[in-house]
Every structure is written in structure tokens, then in C-alpha cells.
Design a protein around this motif. Structure first.
Motif, PDB file in Angstrom:
ATOM      1  N   THR A 167       0.840  -1.197   0.000  1.00 55.13           N
ATOM      2  CA  THR A 167       0.000   0.000   0.000  1.00 55.13           C
ATOM      3  C   THR A 167       0.877   1.250   0.000  1.00 55.13           C
ATOM      4  OG1 THR A 167      -1.627  -1.267   1.248  1.00 55.13           O
ATOM      5  CG2 THR A 167      -1.928   1.096   1.191  1.00 55.13           C
ATOM      6  N   VAL A 168       1.914   1.243   0.808  1.00 58.15           N
ATOM      7  CA  VAL A 168       2.856   2.365   0.838  1.00 58.15           C
ATOM      8  C   VAL A 168       3.618   2.441  -0.488  1.00 58.15           C
ATOM      9  CG1 VAL A 168       4.946   3.245   1.962  1.00 58.15           C
ATOM     10  CG2 VAL A 168       3.045   2.378   3.346  1.00 58.15           C
ATOM     11  N   ALA A 169       3.956   1.293  -1.047  1.00 61.32           N
ATOM     12  CA  ALA A 169       4.656   1.274  -2.337  1.00 61.32           C
ATOM     13  C   ALA A 169       3.783   1.866  -3.445  1.00 61.32           C
ATOM     14  CB  ALA A 169       5.074  -0.148  -2.694  1.00 61.32           C
ATOM     15  N   MET A 170       2.479   1.590  -3.402  1.00 65.35           N
ATOM     16  CA  MET A 170       1.577   2.181  -4.395  1.00 65.35           C
ATOM     17  C   MET A 170       1.541   3.696  -4.280  1.00 65.35           C
ATOM     18  SD  MET A 170      -1.789  -0.131  -5.058  1.00 65.35           S
ATOM     19  CE  MET A 170      -2.005  -0.937  -3.488  1.00 65.35           C
ATOM     20  N   LEU A 171       1.455   4.187  -3.053  1.00 67.16           N
ATOM     21  CA  LEU A 171       1.461   5.642  -2.861  1.00 67.16           C
ATOM     22  C   LEU A 171       2.775   6.251  -3.352  1.00 67.16           C
ATOM     23  CD1 LEU A 171      -0.193   6.460   0.578  1.00 67.16           C
ATOM     24  CD2 LEU A 171      -0.909   7.171  -1.696  1.00 67.16           C
ATOM     25  N   ALA A 172       3.865   5.594  -3.065  1.00 69.46           N
ATOM     26  CA  ALA A 172       5.163   6.092  -3.515  1.00 69.46           C
ATOM     27  C   ALA A 172       5.243   6.108  -5.039  1.00 69.46           C
ATOM     28  CB  ALA A 172       6.286   5.238  -2.929  1.00 69.46           C
ATOM     29  N   ALA A 173       4.707   5.089  -5.688  1.00 70.33           N
ATOM     30  CA  ALA A 173       4.726   5.038  -7.154  1.00 70.33           C
ATOM     31  C   ALA A 173       3.888   6.159  -7.757  1.00 70.33           C
ATOM     32  CB  ALA A 173       4.216   3.682  -7.635  1.00 70.33           C
ATOM     33  N   VAL A 174       2.729   6.409  -7.171  1.00 66.96           N
ATOM     34  CA  VAL A 174       1.891   7.502  -7.666  1.00 66.96           C
ATOM     35  C   VAL A 174       2.625   8.824  -7.498  1.00 66.96           C
ATOM     36  CG1 VAL A 174      -0.228   8.805  -7.247  1.00 66.96           C
ATOM     37  CG2 VAL A 174      -0.308   6.317  -7.328  1.00 66.96           C
ATOM     38  N   TRP A 175       3.220   9.020  -6.342  1.00 66.59           N
ATOM     39  CA  TRP A 175       3.926  10.276  -6.082  1.00 66.59           C
ATOM     40  C   TRP A 175       5.132  10.423  -7.016  1.00 66.59           C
ATOM     41  CZ3 TRP A 175       8.881  11.157  -3.991  1.00 66.59           C
ATOM     42  CH2 TRP A 175       9.155  12.499  -3.717  1.00 66.59           C
ATOM     43  N   TRP A 176       5.896   9.390  -7.214  1.00 73.81           N
ATOM     44  CA  TRP A 176       7.124   9.493  -7.977  1.00 73.81           C
ATOM     45  C   TRP A 176       6.881   9.530  -9.494  1.00 73.81           C
ATOM     46  CZ3 TRP A 176      11.880  10.674  -6.555  1.00 73.81           C
ATOM     47  CH2 TRP A 176      12.910  10.466  -7.459  1.00 73.81           C
ATOM     48  N   TYR A 177       5.986   8.679  -9.982  1.00 73.00           N
ATOM     49  CA  TYR A 177       5.823   8.534 -11.430  1.00 73.00           C
ATOM     50  C   TYR A 177       4.646   9.311 -12.013  1.00 73.00           C
ATOM     51  CZ  TYR A 177       9.370   4.956 -11.289  1.00 73.00           C
ATOM     52  OH  TYR A 177      10.558   4.305 -11.122  1.00 73.00           O
ATOM     53  N   TYR A 178       3.613   9.591 -11.232  1.00 63.95           N
ATOM     54  CA  TYR A 178       2.423  10.216 -11.794  1.00 63.95           C
ATOM     55  C   TYR A 178       2.214  11.654 -11.337  1.00 63.95           C
ATOM     56  CZ  TYR A 178       1.283   5.825 -13.918  1.00 63.95           C
ATOM     57  OH  TYR A 178       1.333   4.705 -14.700  1.00 63.95           O
ATOM     58  N   TRP A 179       2.596  11.981 -10.135  1.00 59.77           N
ATOM     59  CA  TRP A 179       2.403  13.342  -9.640  1.00 59.77           C
ATOM     60  C   TRP A 179       3.055  14.387 -10.547  1.00 59.77           C
ATOM     61  CZ3 TRP A 179      -1.013  15.478  -6.679  1.00 59.77           C
ATOM     62  CH2 TRP A 179      -0.788  16.735  -6.136  1.00 59.77           C
ATOM     63  N   PRO A 180       4.283  14.180 -11.020  1.00 58.98           N
ATOM     64  CA  PRO A 180       4.892  15.177 -11.922  1.00 58.98           C
ATOM     65  C   PRO A 180       4.107  15.377 -13.224  1.00 58.98           C
ATOM     66  CG  PRO A 180       6.571  13.707 -11.076  1.00 58.98           C
ATOM     67  CD  PRO A 180       5.252  13.131 -10.658  1.00 58.98           C
ATOM     68  N   LEU A 181       3.356  14.362 -13.662  1.00 60.64           N
ATOM     69  CA  LEU A 181       2.583  14.474 -14.892  1.00 60.64           C
ATOM     70  C   LEU A 181       1.409  15.445 -14.751  1.00 60.64           C
ATOM     71  CD1 LEU A 181       2.486  10.747 -16.023  1.00 60.64           C
ATOM     72  CD2 LEU A 181       4.035  12.538 -16.782  1.00 60.64           C
TER      73      LEU A 181
END
Length: 146
Positions: free
Chosen positions: A124-138
Motif C-alpha cells: 500500500t505504501v509502495a503504491m502511494l510512492a509510485a503515484v507520487w514518484w511517477y504520476y504526480w509530476p505528470l
């Protein structure tokens, strides 16, 4: 651009291979994956299909959120795959992953309320980290509109 899309797909796919929740029950472990759960004593795998279709009697209501999270994750995975073969809408991928995370909060709270259970939100934490790292900048975060 294509390399970034493939990298995001790889990350979303890896999220499906990691345990979303690790349950520590005394000296035993149960790992909740999107495909099912793994018990350590005795060592066995129970698919999510078996868990929700064959063994539905007596399930606590909070565990149903696990199924919802898996459905949202599959939407995110399909969206990420579409980015490699055609076009990805990163909003769909990111919001589906965030929805999967939010669905797992109920699972975590439900298990942590039980005596002798400790639920750890690894995936669950890994999913949040992935969203923050890979999708938030988009989404153009941090840019001022002035």
C-alpha cells in the motif's frame, strides 16, 4: 517518452507482485497479494477467486475492500498497458492506484483491531510512492498559474 511509459508500466506491474498487506499473527505470516493470499503455517496459496467465491461464509466485512482494491489496481494496470500500446491517461492510472490504496485502509484498520494481529501496509505504501514518484509530476504539480 516511450521509455518513461514503459517504466511506469513496469512499476505498476511490480506493484501487483508485491504483498499489499503483511499480516503478523503471533509467529505466523499471511501475505495479501492482488492475486490471493499466502499463509505460512501451513504454507499455502489461496487465490482471490477461491477466497471470495468459494470461501465466502463468515468473511468479515472489512476484507471485501481487498477485492475492491484489486479491481481498481486492474484498472490502473490496464491504463498503464494502454500507454505502451496506444495512449495512457495518467489521471486514470494514478486515481485508480490511489483508490486501491484507500480501499486497503479498511483492510489495515480491520485487521489491526483484532487481538494478536498486526497489519503492515507494505504494498500500500509502495503504491502511494509510485503515484507520487511517477504520476504526480505528470499533473504539473508545483507549477504556479500566475
Amino acid at each position: 517518452m516511450v521509455a518513461a511509459t514503459r517504466r511506469r508500466l513496469a512499476v505498476v506491474a511490480l506493484l501487483g507482485l508485491s504483498p499489499w498487506t503483511v499480516l503478523v499473527i503471533g509467529s505466523e505470516l499471511t501475505l495479501l497479494f492482488p492475486a490471493g493470499l499466502v499463509n505460512t503455517n501451513p504454507l499455502q496459496f489461496v487465490s482471490i477467486y477461491d477466497f471470495f467465491v468459494r470461501f465466502t461464509a463468515g468473511l468479515p466485512s472489512f476484507i471485501v475492500a481487498w477485492r475492491t482494491g484489486v479491481l481498481l489496481y486492474l484498472i490502473a494496470l490496464a491504463s498503464a498497458v494502454s500507454g505502451v500500446v496506444w495512449r495512457e491517461d495518467p489521471r486514470i492510472t494514478a486515481l485508480s492506484l490511489v483508490g486501491a490504496v484507500l480501499s486497503q485502509v479498511g483492510v489495515l484498520v480491520g485487521f489491526n483491531r483484532r487481538l494478536g494481529y498486526v497489519a503492515l501496509p507494505v504494498g500500500t505504501v509502495a503504491m502511494l510512492a509510485a503515484v507520487w514518484w511517477y504520476y504526480w509530476p505528470l499533473f504539473g504539480a508545483g507549477e504556479s498559474s500566475a
